[in-house]
Structures are given as C-alpha cells and as structure tokens.
Design a protein around this motif. Structure first.
Motif, PDB file in Angstrom:
ATOM      1  N   LEU A  25      25.982   6.592  13.196  1.00 36.20           N
ATOM      2  CA  LEU A  25      26.180   7.792  14.015  1.00 36.20           C
ATOM      3  C   LEU A  25      25.195   8.890  13.642  1.00 36.20           C
ATOM      4  CD1 LEU A  25      30.083   8.006  14.174  1.00 36.20           C
ATOM      5  CD2 LEU A  25      28.515   7.295  15.990  1.00 36.20           C
ATOM      6  N   LEU A  57      35.818   8.314  17.117  1.00 32.81           N
ATOM      7  CA  LEU A  57      35.348   8.866  18.392  1.00 32.81           C
ATOM      8  C   LEU A  57      36.497   9.449  19.205  1.00 32.81           C
ATOM      9  CD1 LEU A  57      32.621   6.302  19.562  1.00 32.81           C
ATOM     10  CD2 LEU A  57      32.297   8.496  18.399  1.00 32.81           C
ATOM     11  N   VAL A  87      30.785  14.163  23.186  1.00 32.78           N
ATOM     12  CA  VAL A  87      31.037  12.777  22.746  1.00 32.78           C
ATOM     13  C   VAL A  87      31.023  11.869  23.973  1.00 32.78           C
ATOM     14  CG1 VAL A  87      32.667  11.187  21.627  1.00 32.78           C
ATOM     15  CG2 VAL A  87      32.352  13.507  20.717  1.00 32.78           C
ATOM     16  N   PHE A 137      28.525   8.626  24.698  1.00 35.32           N
ATOM     17  CA  PHE A 137      29.038   7.253  24.561  1.00 35.32           C
ATOM     18  C   PHE A 137      29.811   6.718  25.763  1.00 35.32           C
ATOM     19  CE2 PHE A 137      28.740   8.939  20.195  1.00 35.32           C
ATOM     20  CZ  PHE A 137      27.932   7.967  19.628  1.00 35.32           C
ATOM     21  N   LEU A 182      34.182   3.709  25.729  1.00 40.59           N
ATOM     22  CA  LEU A 182      33.287   4.274  24.717  1.00 40.59           C
ATOM     23  C   LEU A 182      32.497   3.172  24.020  1.00 40.59           C
ATOM     24  CD1 LEU A 182      35.571   7.025  23.100  1.00 40.59           C
ATOM     25  CD2 LEU A 182      33.748   7.338  24.778  1.00 40.59           C
TER      26      LEU A 182
END
Length: 368
Positions: A41, A121, A168, A172, A196
């Motif tokens: 990440l 996430l 986020v 994703f 995601l």
C-alpha cells in the motif's frame, strides 16, 4: 537493517530515487501479514499521497481519539519524512490499534494477508464516510465529495441517498455487472455490484488472463438452479455471466491458494503455477474497451499451508524491484519476479507463491 540498508543504498548509488524512502518494518510476532500489505500500500503512490495529505490536513490535538486511519497516516508520514534513505520503522501503534479493533488479529497466530487487507480497506472507508457524514451539512462541503460510487442505497425513511466516494474508493473500487439472460424470452437482467479486489479461482499451469476469463465465463442455470424471470413470471433456464463494468484505478487480484478439502476437514495450500504478467490487459472481462495495467506489488505467501508460513512483499519503485521481508529490504532483478509464479509440480521445494497482486492503471498514470 544497518548493513542491508547500506548495501541497498550502495546498489542504487546515483539512481536512488529523489525523496523516496525504503524502510523495513519491525515484526511483533507473526505480524508479517500486516507488514507485507503495508509495504504494498505504501508503494501504491496515489494512495500514499492521499494518506499523507489526510495527515497534513487533519492533525489533531494529542488527546484526540486515534483510529486505524490516523495510525496508518502517522506511520506513512513517519516513513516519508525520515532523513535517512533506508532503515527500519516500528509500526507499534498501528499494530496495537489493529489488534484492539479486531479480535481476529490479536495474539501471535499466523494470519491471512488478504483477510487483513480487506479489513483495513473497509475500515478506512467506514472512517472516511463517518467523517464525511459529520460535515456533509457544512456549506464548505464541495459537490465533488458527493459523487455516487455505485447503486443507490435506500434510507430507512424511504429516501434514496447516494453514498459518498472516498479516496479509498477512487483508488481501489471497480464495478461488476452480473448479467442473467432468460433463455425463453431473451430478457437480460443486469445487477451492478462494487468491489475493492477480485478473488480468482486458480488452476494448475494457468495464467491471470485465463483466471479472469474463467471468472467472466458464461454459466447455464438449469434444473434446481433455474432463474426466476420477472417477464415470464416463472422459473426459467438462463445464462449468467459476470463482467467488469468499470475497472478500478488500482486492480487488486487475490489468488485463491487456500482450498478447503472436505475429506481432510482442513484447508490445503495450492502451489499451482499461475503466471502473472508485468503488463496486464483486461480484454475478456470488460464490457467495452481494453484496460491496461502494470504490476507494482506482489504479496508472497511462503510456506506449505494456511496456518503456518510467512509473508514478504515484492515492490516496484521507480523502475527498480525490491523485496521487503519485515525489517530487511533488498534489491531484486525483475526476472526474479517469475520465480513466485508457483510450482508446475505438486511436490516441490518451492513454497514461495504470489498471493495478492497489485496492478496500477496505465491510463491513470498517463502511460497509455
């Protein structure tokens, strides 16, 4: 990492990227599942930059309640602001927060990196959505923060409300379309759902392309699996398939390497050889045009089973590949990536297999 760090700096020499930092992460007793995902990440550059921006714009007093988002932002800022180019960071606060938040990750048992990524996430999304909802009535809230990210969610009072898009999501989230065609009246029913990451079934001596093709293959629903067609008002035979309607900026692919074996009553690791290319085209799964991606990180599972083993990360940064193994960071050749495809034979000494793949969109990067 003193000697290893100096070796890394020496190996890169004048090519050491300006402003970049390569720091290992201390292991707090089987926390390699966490460290490997964090490295992947961190080198997802748009995600990192937005997290650093979040930290810079949301510095709170020392007595403010911390959460997983603030701990992660603090950790990434620590790494990014180091004076040294290489070294080791102790992610103690972040790990403690994860364990406090989720009992699954407490203790010192071996954990699943994919399960941790999903938890992380989704937790970040929840926090950002709560923060957005807290200020949504403010006149300073911009319309761009209220763009829909998928199907409308009905509120309890019957009013349709479009969920907020967080950064986020912007990195994703993609959208899948589940299409079902009635074989009697030919009516197609389509249902969208967000994702995601994509979890793919794997086969021996296959590739990501073939796994994606199987993921989007047509399935016939018949016998007890018949589909209720609203137009026919009855159960009918139908054909069903899943397609990617909107590809994400960062495509995360999880290979289902752990399979439950009923007669053994336990999970077994599939060491299958699955080729994952450095450049990937979503040709068979997309509705319209191809989307091109470039591989920038791989979380590797090392070991023969799901309950024991180790995780490391392979990361591409500024055209160099590096291996992050907890507090140790080393340069590797690009050609070494293919040694993590898996094993062509079931019985092998090779236990290092690609498990989670991170691809970035070339279009988003301006490279295509």
């Amino acid at each position: 990492m003193g000697a290893a760090g100096s070796r890394l700096e020496k190996a890169l020499g004048d090519q050491f990227p300006e402003g970049e930092r390569y720091f290992g992460l201390e292991n707090y007793g089987n926390t390699c599942y966490c460290n490997s995902v964090l490295q992947a990440l961190y080198f997802c550059v748009p995600f990192r930059e937005q997290l650093l921006d979040y930290y810079a714009n949301n510095k709170k007093p020392g007595d403010a309640e911390e959460n997983i988002l603030t701990c992660l932002a603090d950790l990434f800022t620590q790494i990014n602001s180091q004076k040294k180019k290489t070294g080791v960071i102790a992610p103690r606060r972040f790990v403690q927060r994860v364990k406090k938040q989720n009992e699954i990750f407490r203790g010192y048992m071996h954990q699943d990196a994919h399960e941790f990524l999903n938890f992380l996430l989704n937790e970040l999304v929840d926090i950002l959505e709560k923060e957005s909802n807290a200020v949504k009535s403010s006149p300073e809230t911009s319309p761009s923060e209220k763009i829909a990210n998928g199907p409308k969610n009905p509120e309890a009072n019957g009013v349709n409300k479009e969920p907020l898009v967080t950064w986020v999501h912007k990195n994703f989230q993609g959208i899948l379309t589940n299409e079902t065609r009635c074989l009697r009246c030919e009516t197609v029913t389509a249902r969208d759902e967000t994702f995601l990451d994509l979890s793919l079934d794997i086969e021996q001596n296959s590739s990501i392309t073939s796994c994606l093709k199987n993921f989007s293959s047509t399935e016939t629903l018949h016998a007890e699996d018949k589909f209720f067609c609203d137009k026919c008002c009855s159960l009918q035979e139908a054909q069903k398939r899943m397609k990617i309607k909107k590809p994400p900026q960062v495509l995360v692919i999880h290979l289902k390497r752990f399979k439950y074996i009923e007669h053994l009553s336990r999970y077994k690791k599939l060491s299958y050889r699955v080729v994952f290319p450095l450049e990937l085209k979503l040709s068979n799964t997309m509705e319209d045009t191809d989307s091109e991606y470039s591989l920038f990180a791989v979380v590797v599972h090392v070991g023969i089973g799901p309950n024991h083993g180790h995780y490391v990360s392979l990361v591409k940064s500024h055209d160099h590949w590096l291996c992050f193994d907890d507090d140790n960071v080393e340069m590797i050749d690009e050609s070494a990536v293919q040694t993590f495809f898996g094993s062509a034979n079931e019985y092998t000494n090779n236990t290092d297999h690609g498990y989670i793949l991170f691809y970035e969109s070339l279009a988003a990067n301006g490279k295509s």
